[in-house]
Write a protein that holds these residues in place. Sequence first.
Motif, PDB file in Angstrom:
ATOM      1  N   VAL A 258       0.835  -1.204   0.000  1.00  0.00           N
ATOM      2  CA  VAL A 258       0.000   0.000   0.000  1.00  0.00           C
ATOM      3  C   VAL A 258       0.867   1.250   0.000  1.00  0.00           C
ATOM      4  O   VAL A 258       0.648   2.202  -0.750  1.00  0.00           O
ATOM      5  N   ARG A 259       1.922   1.199   0.842  1.00  0.00           N
ATOM      6  CA  ARG A 259       2.781   2.373   0.913  1.00  0.00           C
ATOM      7  C   ARG A 259       3.461   2.644  -0.433  1.00  0.00           C
ATOM      8  O   ARG A 259       3.530   3.772  -0.908  1.00  0.00           O
ATOM      9  N   LEU A 261       2.418   1.766  -3.399  1.00  0.00           N
ATOM     10  CA  LEU A 261       1.442   2.202  -4.399  1.00  0.00           C
ATOM     11  C   LEU A 261       1.090   3.669  -4.263  1.00  0.00           C
ATOM     12  O   LEU A 261       1.013   4.407  -5.227  1.00  0.00           O
ATOM     13  N   PHE A 262       0.880   4.087  -3.022  1.00  0.00           N
ATOM     14  CA  PHE A 262       0.348   5.446  -2.830  1.00  0.00           C
ATOM     15  C   PHE A 262       1.394   6.501  -2.487  1.00  0.00           C
ATOM     16  O   PHE A 262       1.222   7.661  -2.754  1.00  0.00           O
ATOM     17  N   PHE A 263       2.485   6.046  -1.844  1.00  0.00           N
ATOM     18  CA  PHE A 263       3.450   7.063  -1.412  1.00  0.00           C
ATOM     19  C   PHE A 263       4.831   6.880  -2.035  1.00  0.00           C
ATOM     20  O   PHE A 263       5.757   7.591  -1.704  1.00  0.00           O
TER      21      PHE A 263
END
Length: 314
Positions: A258-259, A261-263
């Motif tokens: 998730v990290r 992908l988004f950050f």
Amino acid sequence: MKTISLIVPCFNEEPTVELFYTTTQKVFDKLNEQEERYKPEYLFINDGSRDNTLSVMRDLNQKHPDTVHYISFSRNFGKESAFAAGLSNASGDFIAVMDVDLQDPPELLIQMLDILDREDSEYDVVGCVQKSRKQNPIRAFLSASFYKVINKMAKVEIKQNVRDYRLMTRKYVDAVLELNEYNRFSKGIFSWVGFNTKYLEYEGVPRAAGETSWSIFQLFEYSLEAIVDFSDVPLRFATIVGSFMCFLSILALIFVVVRALFFGGSVAGWASLVSIILFFGGVQLFCLGIVGKYIGKIYLESKHRPQFIIQEKR
Ligand code: UDP
Ligand code: MG
């Protein structure tokens, strides 16, 4: 007249065997004061002693061929094997196992017989618990911890500070003899067999002569063996730790993905990554060790080797 078999394992006990015999004989004199009720059957087991224990036994047997018998192993097989040899060779109506160093006071036999040898007795075993044991604080602490751990982990209950010293009925010993496993932890076996046990408490006494043959390290190993012999909790522990770690790593994976992908990803954190890898490596090896311990037991058990080899018997 009833026969009382006394199973006495001896390992380098040259100074104590004779003393044991004379002391115990006095107890039988007392038991038979009014009428001849009990006949002793001494079964000394020479567990590969390196001193002259065997010749002391031979002498005793020559002097008292009716009551004193001995079994001599071809090497040191350990106290548990000595018990096994004694139990399968004892012919008595009642059977006792006791140490030769007089730390298991023979006088207690009087009380024990009083409990077991009556028509309406509800007991089949009398065990002994040492009240105040004089041992150094580290040993005392380790032994207390051992009983706590094994009672939590195994399905048998073992009383703290229970000695191996016990008097058993024929019926009980026949039941014990049905367990012919190779890895024997007799305190566990005795408890596993069941029946009603009465515990006597007594003040611990120091050794009559000679010295103990157990080092702390040996006792620690013996405790581990005992736990593995009587419990599969360590195996379950490995599974639980494994599943927990799995769950944790899935969470971590989700977090990382998730990290990223988004950050956007990051290269920082090399040190933490290495420590995590090391940690997991450690956990895996530890659990593998536990599994290995059980496989080792299965290996030994599946070879069906005898528990002891008798070199001389009389
Ligand atoms: N013993 C044995 N084989 C061994 C170690 C000990 O037969 O490998 C016997 C020993 O001769 C004694 C009894 O087991 O009769 C108890 O041993 P010890 O007194 O050394 O142990 P402790 O009383 O200190 O627990
Ligand atoms: Mg002793």
